[in-house]
Design an enzyme around this catalytic site. Structure first.
Site, PDB file in Angstrom:
ATOM      1  N   GLY A 127       7.928  34.418  58.220  1.00  0.00           N
ATOM      2  CA  GLY A 127       7.595  33.318  57.323  1.00  0.00           C
ATOM      3  C   GLY A 127       8.421  32.085  57.640  1.00  0.00           C
ATOM      4  CD  GLU A 244       9.857  32.683  68.411  1.00  0.00           C
ATOM      5  OE1 GLU A 244      10.637  32.081  67.661  1.00  0.00           O
ATOM      6  OE2 GLU A 244       8.629  32.619  68.307  1.00  0.00           O
TER       7      GLU A 244
END
Lengths: 393, 380
Positions: A127, A244
């Site tokens: 989120g 990431e």
């Protein structure tokens, strides 16, 4: 200088190949190779197999159930998995929230969440993005207001990948609206079953339901689910983004995609076309350059260096090359790339394909892969990072 | 996997870097360029005295047994200084051919003076129609008593004006593009029937065209077996490509640094132009291309001295392709980011840009190597 893997690394590679040959389910590998959709069950099956072997949490320290592999081992593992057609791991749990919990979480959080990630009890989604906060992530507006032992969360997240499968979501929420933009943000772990959460699918241009909007309406989140300190969530976010990014060059996936492209081009009788051959050759040479660049950064990391903004270079070039390969694959198939055969892309499809079995996926996949240069910090944001961190502009 | 330099390699790099820094300022280079040899004989002598002329040769032959990586380190620094000396052509390319094909007598005769720096060699392979195809040889060598008579024309022999001996490819049999029948000869530039038209090249070093009219070459000056030179020509071109990639990296690093400095100092609209995002992203693109090109130059250096193989050929073609494309990109962007000043003769950057673009006209351009690589796809 030596561009080759060590004997020990080569032995490790053999071990990985042996494992993949024996354990990777053929039906899953086939779907991956042909660019078809994967079911939740496909992902979970593969994850269980990896976990049984102790190879699911490659990036975690050994004490939490990780592998303790070196960066070179991890690279070899990813490359071999891609070459054999293993599904790319859904990273939100194992490679995104877990490193944050390990770095910033409490002892209770580690003891509760990490085993549940390993055994597949929890499927996490992310989120972060909001309708008004994309590249400018820290302008996010989802509010978390402290009421006793809870934060009451209101707002909206978007581009939530595979949120329809998830039972947990990690969120950045604004807990101090008075503070400077990046200061008042907290990192919360939220159960998707909490009353007030609703998920709405977003159908992308390839017709796929991969991303979602997630709405929060007076969602009560226990304060115990705060990771790290209140209003220090941006530190977690930055740490996570660096995780990431490093894996995003996707060398292994691009090599596998290129091998598939060459096979399809051969089967379509297109390899005799000098123009097409030159385009494939060009992509292959560029991929070679990105691969050696990746190995240089890995070797530096192995020697104790921290991969910095160089990983932004890899993210840009790695995403561009994957997009270029997907463009060529779509082109090679010619007119038979046009039919939009959603049933053939379905993981459960068992019938005879209208055209070749490899023809249904590429156009959808090409469209889907536009995301590569957008997510994880768009390629333009990566250029801003390089300008600032490497060039000092 | 290891991309670190050894202590010796670090010392080699420092030595060459210092030498170039001390002897190759912009004005000094301009002076060398305008001098009769078109380079600095004194600098060449220093290269010899420091043992650098002998670096690419095996210790068995009195050299220093340098590897592809050692060549890379030397060439990168020479590229950074835009040096005009024909080190690549003489020591690496011609020297490699001599070492690979030469007889014991030929090696004993030539290598000691080549290694000491007293003798320069040059390679004369290109012809007007050949366009980088090593097998496209129309220059002919006719058998005569005790030797061969060479007739034909070779173009753009870099360093050919100052070489004490020329390595000339000529056809001893077959048609223009046959793989068989190409021989390599040692030709004395003073030989009767040979004339040279000397000129500066547009990016600095001097070169010449060779006109050969029944030039007599003795049997003792044939390199290797008659008609069998192509494999060696291809192999040594690979070593020359690796060296040229390294040269380009040195020049690209300098071009990027000059451009970055300029972006930080040049003021327009009340601030340094490097504050504008459009220009920042161009600079990032240059830096990215440099990074990828550097990787390929390293790869080329690591495979240059390996035994001949398809994999070696593939990697060297890829290196030349990637580096050539990056060099042109960086040259053009660097000029654009500098604006008008980047186009002036009196500014160093312009000369780097010229060199970076014109490097593609030697040893095969990007299209040549793209096509070569694409051919190899079939055998992948």
């Amino acid at each position: 200088m030596d561009i080759n893997y060590s004997a020990e690394e080569l032995a490790f590679r053999d071990q990985v190949r042996e494992f993949l040959r024996a354990e990777l389910p053929a039906d899953i590998a086939e779907r991956v190779r042909l660019g078809k959709h994967l079911s939740k069950n496909d992902h979970q099956r593969w994850q269980r197999i990896l976990n049984t072997r102790g190879w699911y949490a490659a990036n975690w320290p050994v004490e939490f159930g990780g592998t303790g592999w070196s960066v070179v081992h991890k690279h070899i593992f990813e490359e071999e998995c891609a070459a054999f057609g293993a599904p790319r791991l859904i990273s939100f749990g194992v490679n995104m929230v877990a490193p944050v919990i390990i770095k910033f979480g409490s002892a209770e959080q580690k003891a509760y969440y990490l085993p549940r990630i390993l055994d597949g009890s929890d499927w996490w989604c992310q989120g972060y993005s909001e309708p008004g906060a994309g590249s400018d992530l820290s302008s996010l507006k989802t509010r978390g207001v402290r009421e006793g032992d809870h934060y009451v969360v209101n707002g909206q997240k978007t581009w939530t990948t595979l949120g329809q499968h998830a039972n947990k979501i990690f969120c950045l929420v604004r807990t101090d609206p008075q503070a400077q933009q990046q200061r008042g943000i907290s990192f919360l772990l939220i159960d998707m079953a909490t009353p007030g959460i609703s998920v709405r699918p977003i159908i992308t241009l390839d017709g796929e339901h991969e991303v979602n909007e997630v709405f929060f309406d007076n969602v009560r989140v226990p304060v115990a689910n705060l990771v790290g300190e209140a209003n220090q969530g941006w530190t977690c976010a930055k740490y996570l983004l660096s995780h990431e990014r490093t894996g995003q060059a996707g060398i292994g996936i691009s090599k596998a995609a290129l091998a598939h492209l060459k096979q399809v081009a051969a089967r379509e009788g297109r390899l005799d076309d000098p123009l097409l051959r030159a385009q494939i050759a060009e992509v292959e040479m560029q991929l070679m350059a990105i691969e050696v660049s990746t190995l240089r950064i890995l070797a530096a990391a192995q020697a104790g260096g921290v991969p910095g903004a160089e990983s932004s270079i890899l993210k840009i070039k790695g995403s561009e090359i994957r997009q270029a390969i997907s463009h060529l694959l779509r082109k090679v198939i010619g007119p038979c790339a046009l039919p939009f055969l959603e049933d053939e892309l379905d993981p459960a499809f068992a019938g005879a394909p209208l055209h070749a079995d490899y023809a249904a996926g590429p156009a959808s996949q090409y469209l889907n892969l536009r995301k590569l240069s957008i997510y994880g910090g768009s390629n333009e944001i990566q250029k801003n990072i390089i300008a600032k961190m490497i060039l000092d502009l | 996997m290891d991309f670190k330099l050894t202590e010796e390699q670090q010392m080699l790099q420092d030595t060459v870097a210092r030498l170039v820094r001390d002897s190759y300022g912009f004005e000094q280079r301009e002076h060398f360029y305008r001098s009769e040899p078109g380079f600095s004989r004194e600098f060449w002598q220093q290269l010899g005295e420091l043992g650098l002329c002998g670096m690419p040769f095996s210790e068995a032959h009195g050299g220093f047994g340098g590897s592809g990586v050692d060549n890379m380190l030397i060439m990168t620094e020479l590229g950074r200084g835009l040096c005009l000396e024909p080190y690549l052509q003489s020591q690496i390319h011609a020297g490699g051919l001599l070492q690979q094909l030469g007889s014991v007598e030929q090696l004993e005769r030539l290598l000691p003076v080549l290694i000491s720096g007293e003798l320069q060699l040059a390679v004369a392979l290109e012809e007007r129609q050949s366009h980088y195809q090593l097998l496209d040889v129309q220059t002919r060598a006719e058998r005569v008593d005790g030797g061969w008579e060479l007739s034909g024309r070779k173009v753009v022999v870099i360093g050919g004006h100052s070489a004490g001996m020329l390595l000339v490819s000529a056809r001893t049999r077959g048609e223009a593009r046959d793989e068989q029948g190409i021989s390599l000869f040692l030709v004395d530039p003073q030989a009767e029937g040979l004339s040279r038209k000397v000129y500066p090249t547009i990016d600095g070093p001097k070169a010449c065209d060779l006109f050969l009219e029944r030039v007599l070459v003795r049997d003792t000056d044939l390199l290797g077996e008659p008609g069998q030179a192509l494999a060696a020509l291809r192999y040594q071109q690979g070593r020359a490509i690796a060296a040229q990639c390294a040269e380009a990296i040195g020049s690209m690093q300098e071009a990027c640094q000059l451009t970055l400095d300029y972006l930080k100092t040049r003021q327009q609209f009340g601030k340094p132009i490097g504050k504008f995002q459009a220009l920042q992203h161009r600079m990032v693109d240059m830096r990215t291309e440099l990074e990828l090109a550097t990787s390929m130059a390293i790869l080329a250096a690591c495979v240059a001295d390996q035994a001949d193989s398809l994999e070696r050929s593939r990697r060297l073609a890829a290196a030349k392709f990637i580096v050539t494309r990056a060099a042109r990109f960086i040259a053009e962007q660097a000029i654009q980011l500098h604006g008008g000043i980047g186009m002036t003769w009196e500014y160093n950057l312009a000369h780097h840009a010229k060199r970076l673009v014109m490097l593609s006209h030697q040893l095969g351009d990007d299209d040549h190597h793209l096509s070569a690589y694409a051919e190899l796809l079939h055998s992948a």
